[in-house]
Design an enzyme around this catalytic site. Structure first.
Site, PDB file in Angstrom:
ATOM      1  N   HIS A  64       0.871  -1.187   0.000  1.00  0.00           N
ATOM      2  CA  HIS A  64       0.000   0.000   0.000  1.00  0.00           C
ATOM      3  C   HIS A  64       0.910   1.241   0.000  1.00  0.00           C
ATOM      4  O   HIS A  64       1.925   1.247   0.701  1.00  0.00           O
ATOM      5  CB  HIS A  64      -0.859  -0.029   1.265  1.00  0.00           C
ATOM      6  CG  HIS A  64      -2.046   0.884   1.244  1.00  0.00           C
ATOM      7  ND1 HIS A  64      -1.947   2.250   1.093  1.00  0.00           N
ATOM      8  CD2 HIS A  64      -3.359   0.612   1.357  1.00  0.00           C
ATOM      9  CE1 HIS A  64      -3.158   2.775   1.140  1.00  0.00           C
ATOM     10  NE2 HIS A  64      -4.027   1.830   1.283  1.00  0.00           N
ATOM     11  N   GLY A 108       0.300  -4.996   1.856  1.00  0.00           N
ATOM     12  CA  GLY A 108      -0.943  -5.263   1.117  1.00  0.00           C
ATOM     13  C   GLY A 108      -0.708  -5.883  -0.242  1.00  0.00           C
ATOM     14  O   GLY A 108      -1.599  -6.523  -0.802  1.00  0.00           O
ATOM     15  N   TYR A 138      -4.910  -4.168  10.385  1.00  0.00           N
ATOM     16  CA  TYR A 138      -5.392  -4.731   9.111  1.00  0.00           C
ATOM     17  C   TYR A 138      -6.885  -5.031   9.232  1.00  0.00           C
ATOM     18  O   TYR A 138      -7.410  -5.296  10.314  1.00  0.00           O
ATOM     19  CB  TYR A 138      -4.602  -5.996   8.767  1.00  0.00           C
ATOM     20  CG  TYR A 138      -4.363  -6.142   7.279  1.00  0.00           C
ATOM     21  CD1 TYR A 138      -3.361  -5.385   6.649  1.00  0.00           C
ATOM     22  CD2 TYR A 138      -5.141  -6.972   6.504  1.00  0.00           C
ATOM     23  CE1 TYR A 138      -3.147  -5.503   5.276  1.00  0.00           C
ATOM     24  CE2 TYR A 138      -4.927  -7.078   5.129  1.00  0.00           C
ATOM     25  CZ  TYR A 138      -3.925  -6.346   4.525  1.00  0.00           C
ATOM     26  OH  TYR A 138      -3.719  -6.435   3.176  1.00  0.00           O
TER      27      TYR A 138
END
Ligand code: YXS
Length: 259
Positions: A64, A108, A138
Protein backbone atom coordinates in the site's frame (compact mmCIF):
# COMPACT_ATOMS: atom_id res chain seq x y z
CA UNK A 1 2.71 8.12 -18.23
CA UNK A 2 0.94 4.85 -17.50
CA UNK A 3 1.85 3.06 -14.29
CA UNK A 4 1.18 -0.37 -15.78
CA UNK A 5 1.92 -2.03 -19.11
CA UNK A 6 -1.19 -3.77 -20.46
CA UNK A 7 -0.91 -6.38 -23.24
CA UNK A 8 -2.94 -9.21 -24.76
CA UNK A 9 -1.38 -12.25 -26.43
CA UNK A 10 -3.27 -15.40 -27.49
CA UNK A 11 -6.34 -14.75 -25.32
CA UNK A 12 -4.23 -13.95 -22.25
CA UNK A 13 -4.04 -10.51 -20.65
CA UNK A 14 -0.78 -9.27 -19.13
CA UNK A 15 -0.55 -6.51 -16.51
CA UNK A 16 3.00 -5.41 -15.69
CA UNK A 17 3.40 -3.08 -12.72
CA UNK A 18 5.48 -0.20 -14.04
CA UNK A 19 6.03 2.45 -11.35
CA UNK A 20 9.66 1.75 -10.42
CA UNK A 21 10.18 5.19 -8.90
CA UNK A 22 7.60 4.34 -6.25
CA UNK A 23 8.65 0.67 -6.07
CA UNK A 24 5.29 -0.30 -7.60
CA UNK A 25 3.67 0.78 -4.32
CA UNK A 26 -0.09 0.42 -4.59
CA UNK A 27 -1.24 4.01 -4.99
CA UNK A 28 -4.86 4.81 -5.88
CA UNK A 29 -3.53 5.77 -9.31
CA UNK A 30 -1.83 2.45 -10.19
CA UNK A 31 -4.76 0.51 -8.75
CA UNK A 32 -7.20 2.43 -10.93
CA UNK A 33 -5.16 1.41 -14.01
CA UNK A 34 -5.03 -2.23 -12.87
CA UNK A 35 -8.82 -2.33 -12.37
CA UNK A 36 -9.44 -0.68 -15.75
CA UNK A 37 -7.26 -3.36 -17.38
CA UNK A 38 -9.19 -6.14 -15.69
CA UNK A 39 -12.49 -4.62 -16.82
CA UNK A 40 -11.24 -4.48 -20.42
CA UNK A 41 -10.02 -8.10 -20.23
CA UNK A 42 -13.47 -9.12 -18.97
CA UNK A 43 -15.16 -7.52 -21.98
CA UNK A 44 -12.69 -9.27 -24.28
CA UNK A 45 -13.57 -12.57 -22.58
CA UNK A 46 -9.88 -13.47 -22.19
CA UNK A 47 -8.99 -16.92 -20.88
CA UNK A 48 -6.43 -15.87 -18.25
CA UNK A 49 -4.55 -12.86 -16.88
CA UNK A 50 -0.92 -12.64 -15.71
CA UNK A 51 -0.06 -10.02 -13.06
CA UNK A 52 3.69 -9.34 -13.00
CA UNK A 53 6.41 -6.73 -12.57
CA UNK A 54 9.24 -5.83 -14.94
CA UNK A 55 11.77 -8.63 -15.52
CA UNK A 56 14.58 -8.62 -12.98
CA UNK A 57 12.84 -6.22 -10.60
CA UNK A 58 14.18 -6.04 -7.02
CA UNK A 59 10.85 -5.02 -5.49
CA UNK A 60 7.69 -6.55 -7.01
CA UNK A 61 5.61 -4.08 -4.98
CA UNK A 62 6.31 -2.16 -1.77
CA UNK A 63 2.66 -2.61 -0.75
CA UNK A 64 0.00 0.00 0.00
CA UNK A 65 1.37 3.47 -0.69
CA UNK A 66 2.09 4.53 2.89
CA UNK A 67 1.72 8.18 1.85
CA UNK A 68 -1.93 7.43 1.15
CA UNK A 69 -2.63 5.98 4.59
CA UNK A 70 -4.56 8.42 6.85
CA UNK A 71 -2.46 9.76 9.77
CA UNK A 72 -5.04 8.59 12.32
CA UNK A 73 -8.71 9.03 13.17
CA UNK A 74 -9.82 7.38 9.92
CA UNK A 75 -10.01 3.66 9.15
CA UNK A 76 -6.98 3.04 6.88
CA UNK A 77 -8.45 -0.06 5.19
CA UNK A 78 -12.17 0.17 4.48
CA UNK A 79 -14.32 -1.52 1.86
CA UNK A 80 -13.79 1.37 -0.58
CA UNK A 81 -9.98 1.56 -0.16
CA UNK A 82 -8.26 1.06 -3.55
CA UNK A 83 -6.34 -1.93 -2.14
CA UNK A 84 -9.57 -3.61 -1.02
CA UNK A 85 -11.20 -2.83 -4.37
CA UNK A 86 -8.42 -4.32 -6.51
CA UNK A 87 -8.37 -7.47 -4.36
CA UNK A 88 -12.11 -7.98 -4.90
CA UNK A 89 -11.63 -7.29 -8.64
CA UNK A 90 -9.03 -10.06 -8.91
CA UNK A 91 -11.08 -12.49 -6.82
CA UNK A 92 -14.22 -11.88 -8.90
CA UNK A 93 -12.48 -11.80 -12.29
CA UNK A 94 -14.12 -14.27 -14.70
CA UNK A 95 -10.94 -16.21 -15.53
CA UNK A 96 -7.80 -17.44 -13.70
CA UNK A 97 -5.36 -14.72 -12.63
CA UNK A 98 -1.75 -15.88 -12.30
CA UNK A 99 0.71 -13.85 -10.24
CA UNK A 100 4.18 -14.25 -11.79
CA UNK A 101 6.41 -12.86 -9.05
CA UNK A 102 10.00 -11.61 -8.97
CA UNK A 103 11.56 -9.53 -6.22
CA UNK A 104 10.20 -8.70 -2.78
CA UNK A 105 6.49 -8.38 -2.04
CA UNK A 106 5.41 -6.18 0.88
CA UNK A 107 2.32 -5.55 2.99
CA UNK A 108 -0.94 -5.26 1.12
CA UNK A 109 0.79 -6.37 -2.10
CA UNK A 110 1.05 -9.82 -0.48
CA UNK A 111 -2.72 -9.85 -0.11
CA UNK A 112 -3.06 -8.66 -3.70
CA UNK A 113 -0.92 -11.51 -5.12
CA UNK A 114 -2.64 -13.96 -2.75
CA UNK A 115 -5.96 -12.84 -4.25
CA UNK A 116 -4.66 -14.26 -7.53
CA UNK A 117 -5.65 -17.84 -8.31
CA UNK A 118 -2.16 -19.23 -8.89
CA UNK A 119 1.10 -17.76 -7.56
CA UNK A 120 4.35 -18.65 -9.36
CA UNK A 121 7.41 -16.92 -7.89
CA UNK A 122 11.09 -16.71 -8.60
CA UNK A 123 12.94 -18.77 -6.00
CA UNK A 124 14.61 -15.50 -4.93
CA UNK A 125 11.33 -13.74 -4.12
CA UNK A 126 10.34 -12.86 -0.58
CA UNK A 127 7.02 -12.05 1.07
CA UNK A 128 6.49 -9.79 4.11
CA UNK A 129 3.08 -8.87 5.56
CA UNK A 130 3.80 -5.75 7.58
CA UNK A 131 0.86 -4.16 9.45
CA UNK A 132 2.54 -4.95 12.79
CA UNK A 133 5.66 -3.08 11.66
CA UNK A 134 3.63 0.05 10.88
CA UNK A 135 0.98 -0.24 13.58
CA UNK A 136 -1.80 -0.75 11.03
CA UNK A 137 -4.97 -2.55 12.20
CA UNK A 138 -5.39 -4.73 9.11
CA UNK A 139 -9.06 -5.16 8.18
CA UNK A 140 -11.19 -8.22 8.88
CA UNK A 141 -11.63 -9.28 5.22
CA UNK A 142 -7.90 -8.99 4.61
CA UNK A 143 -7.12 -11.18 7.63
CA UNK A 144 -9.73 -13.69 6.44
CA UNK A 145 -8.02 -13.75 3.03
CA UNK A 146 -4.69 -14.56 4.70
CA UNK A 147 -6.34 -17.30 6.77
CA UNK A 148 -7.69 -18.93 3.63
CA UNK A 149 -4.17 -19.61 2.37
CA UNK A 150 -2.09 -20.25 5.46
CA UNK A 151 -2.99 -22.05 8.68
CA UNK A 152 -3.22 -20.06 11.90
CA UNK A 153 0.14 -20.55 13.69
CA UNK A 154 2.00 -19.84 10.44
CA UNK A 155 0.03 -16.76 9.40
CA UNK A 156 0.34 -15.44 12.98
CA UNK A 157 4.14 -15.80 12.79
CA UNK A 158 4.19 -13.97 9.44
CA UNK A 159 1.90 -11.19 10.73
CA UNK A 160 3.42 -10.78 14.20
CA UNK A 161 7.06 -10.77 13.04
CA UNK A 162 6.33 -8.74 9.85
CA UNK A 163 9.55 -10.24 8.52
CA UNK A 164 10.09 -11.44 4.90
CA UNK A 165 9.77 -15.17 4.23
CA UNK A 166 11.46 -16.92 1.32
CA UNK A 167 9.60 -18.25 -1.72
CA UNK A 168 10.56 -21.78 -0.66
CA UNK A 169 8.97 -21.22 2.78
CA UNK A 170 5.92 -19.69 1.11
CA UNK A 171 5.50 -22.86 -0.98
CA UNK A 172 6.00 -25.04 2.11
CA UNK A 173 3.15 -23.31 3.97
CA UNK A 174 0.79 -23.20 1.00
CA UNK A 175 0.96 -19.43 0.49
CA UNK A 176 2.21 -19.74 -3.10
CA UNK A 177 2.13 -22.56 -5.68
CA UNK A 178 5.71 -22.71 -7.02
CA UNK A 179 9.20 -21.28 -6.42
CA UNK A 180 11.08 -21.45 -9.73
CA UNK A 181 14.66 -20.52 -10.76
CA UNK A 182 14.66 -17.02 -12.27
CA UNK A 183 15.63 -18.18 -15.75
CA UNK A 184 12.81 -20.76 -15.86
CA UNK A 185 10.03 -18.59 -14.36
CA UNK A 186 8.54 -17.30 -17.62
CA UNK A 187 8.60 -20.67 -19.43
CA UNK A 188 7.11 -22.47 -16.41
CA UNK A 189 4.31 -19.89 -16.17
CA UNK A 190 3.56 -19.79 -19.89
CA UNK A 191 3.56 -23.59 -20.14
CA UNK A 192 0.89 -23.68 -17.41
CA UNK A 193 -1.03 -20.92 -19.18
CA UNK A 194 -1.00 -22.96 -22.41
CA UNK A 195 -2.78 -25.80 -20.58
CA UNK A 196 -5.31 -23.58 -18.79
CA UNK A 197 -6.37 -21.58 -21.87
CA UNK A 198 -7.12 -24.80 -23.77
CA UNK A 199 -9.47 -26.04 -21.01
CA UNK A 200 -13.16 -25.12 -20.81
CA UNK A 201 -13.38 -21.41 -19.89
CA UNK A 202 -17.01 -21.52 -18.74
CA UNK A 203 -16.37 -24.45 -16.42
CA UNK A 204 -13.23 -22.82 -15.03
CA UNK A 205 -15.09 -19.55 -14.53
CA UNK A 206 -17.95 -21.06 -12.56
CA UNK A 207 -15.58 -23.26 -10.52
CA UNK A 208 -13.50 -20.17 -9.67
CA UNK A 209 -16.68 -18.38 -8.52
CA UNK A 210 -17.82 -21.42 -6.51
CA UNK A 211 -14.45 -21.47 -4.72
CA UNK A 212 -14.69 -17.72 -4.02
CA UNK A 213 -18.24 -17.93 -2.62
CA UNK A 214 -17.56 -21.05 -0.56
CA UNK A 215 -14.29 -19.69 0.88
CA UNK A 216 -16.22 -16.60 1.99
CA UNK A 217 -19.05 -18.64 3.52
CA UNK A 218 -17.95 -17.69 7.02
CA UNK A 219 -20.71 -16.69 9.49
CA UNK A 220 -19.88 -13.63 11.60
CA UNK A 221 -22.53 -12.31 13.93
CA UNK A 222 -23.04 -8.53 13.91
CA UNK A 223 -21.94 -8.17 17.54
CA UNK A 224 -18.63 -9.93 16.85
CA UNK A 225 -18.11 -7.70 13.83
CA UNK A 226 -18.86 -4.51 15.78
CA UNK A 227 -16.51 -5.61 18.57
CA UNK A 228 -13.65 -6.10 16.09
CA UNK A 229 -14.35 -2.76 14.45
CA UNK A 230 -14.31 -1.11 17.88
CA UNK A 231 -10.91 -2.66 18.55
CA UNK A 232 -9.60 -1.55 15.14
CA UNK A 233 -10.86 1.99 15.83
CA UNK A 234 -8.82 2.09 19.03
CA UNK A 235 -5.74 1.04 17.05
CA UNK A 236 -5.99 3.52 14.22
CA UNK A 237 -6.68 6.24 16.83
CA UNK A 238 -3.68 5.16 18.91
CA UNK A 239 -0.37 7.01 19.18
CA UNK A 240 1.31 3.74 18.12
CA UNK A 241 -0.41 4.02 14.73
CA UNK A 242 0.87 7.59 14.33
CA UNK A 243 4.32 6.49 15.52
CA UNK A 244 4.42 3.66 12.94
CA UNK A 245 3.73 5.98 10.02
CA UNK A 246 5.92 8.81 11.35
CA UNK A 247 8.86 6.45 11.87
CA UNK A 248 8.44 5.20 8.29
CA UNK A 249 8.64 8.72 6.88
CA UNK A 250 11.54 9.63 9.21
CA UNK A 251 13.32 6.45 8.10
CA UNK A 252 13.82 5.23 11.66
CA UNK A 253 12.65 2.23 13.66
CA UNK A 254 9.30 2.84 15.38
CA UNK A 255 9.07 2.74 19.20
CA UNK A 256 5.67 1.27 20.04
CA UNK A 257 4.40 1.93 23.59
CA UNK A 258 1.13 0.01 23.36
CA UNK A 259 -0.93 3.19 23.67
O1 YXS B 1 12.65 8.60 0.65
P1 YXS B 1 12.06 8.53 -0.74
O2 YXS B 1 11.15 9.68 -1.06
O3 YXS B 1 13.08 8.20 -1.79
O4 YXS B 1 11.05 7.26 -0.73
C1 YXS B 1 11.57 5.97 -0.45
C2 YXS B 1 10.49 5.25 0.35
O5 YXS B 1 9.84 6.09 1.30
C3 YXS B 1 9.53 4.91 -0.78
N1 YXS B 1 8.67 3.79 -0.41
C4 YXS B 1 7.34 3.90 -0.27
N2 YXS B 1 6.51 4.95 -0.44
C5 YXS B 1 5.19 4.72 -0.20
N3 YXS B 1 4.69 3.52 0.16
C6 YXS B 1 5.49 2.44 0.32
N4 YXS B 1 4.97 1.27 0.63
C7 YXS B 1 6.89 2.61 0.10
N5 YXS B 1 7.98 1.80 0.19
C8 YXS B 1 9.04 2.54 -0.13
O6 YXS B 1 10.34 4.53 -1.88
C9 YXS B 1 11.60 5.22 -1.78
C10 YXS B 1 12.71 4.21 -1.85
O7 YXS B 1 12.56 3.43 -0.66
P2 YXS B 1 13.86 2.83 0.06
O8 YXS B 1 14.92 3.87 0.09
O9 YXS B 1 13.40 2.26 1.35
O10 YXS B 1 14.26 1.66 -0.97
P3 YXS B 1 15.09 0.35 -0.61
O11 YXS B 1 15.41 -0.27 -1.93
O12 YXS B 1 16.17 0.68 0.35
O13 YXS B 1 14.08 -0.59 0.16
C11 YXS B 1 12.97 -1.12 -0.56
C12 YXS B 1 11.97 -1.64 0.49
C13 YXS B 1 10.68 -2.07 -0.25
C14 YXS B 1 12.59 -2.82 1.25
C15 YXS B 1 11.68 -0.49 1.48
O14 YXS B 1 11.29 0.66 0.74
C16 YXS B 1 10.56 -0.83 2.41
O15 YXS B 1 10.71 -1.61 3.37
N6 YXS B 1 9.35 -0.28 2.09
C17 YXS B 1 8.19 -0.48 2.94
C18 YXS B 1 7.60 -1.87 2.69
C19 YXS B 1 6.34 -2.02 3.55
O16 YXS B 1 6.44 -2.15 4.77
N7 YXS B 1 5.18 -1.94 2.90
C20 YXS B 1 3.89 -1.95 3.62
C21 YXS B 1 3.12 -0.69 3.23
S1 YXS B 1 1.64 -0.55 4.18
C22 YXS B 1 0.69 -1.83 3.63
O17 YXS B 1 0.94 -2.42 2.59
C23 YXS B 1 -0.48 -2.24 4.44
C24 YXS B 1 -1.35 -1.09 4.86
S2 YXS B 1 0.06 -3.12 5.86
O18 YXS B 1 1.15 -2.41 6.37
O19 YXS B 1 -1.05 -3.19 6.75
O20 YXS B 1 0.47 -4.41 5.38
Amino acid sequence: MSLIIKEVHNNVGFITLNDPKRLNSLSAEIIEEIITAFNEFKIQKLRSVVLKAAKGVKVFSAGHNVRELPMGGVDPLTYGDPLRTVIRTIQKHHCPVIAMIEGSVWGGACEMVMACDILIASENSTFAITPAKLGVPYDIVGVLNFMKSVNLPLIKEILFTAQPISAQRAVQIGMINHAIPDHELEKFTYDMLDIIVKNAPLAISVIKEELRVLSNAIQLNPNAFEKIQCGRRQVYNSSDYKEGLTAFFEKRKPVFKGE
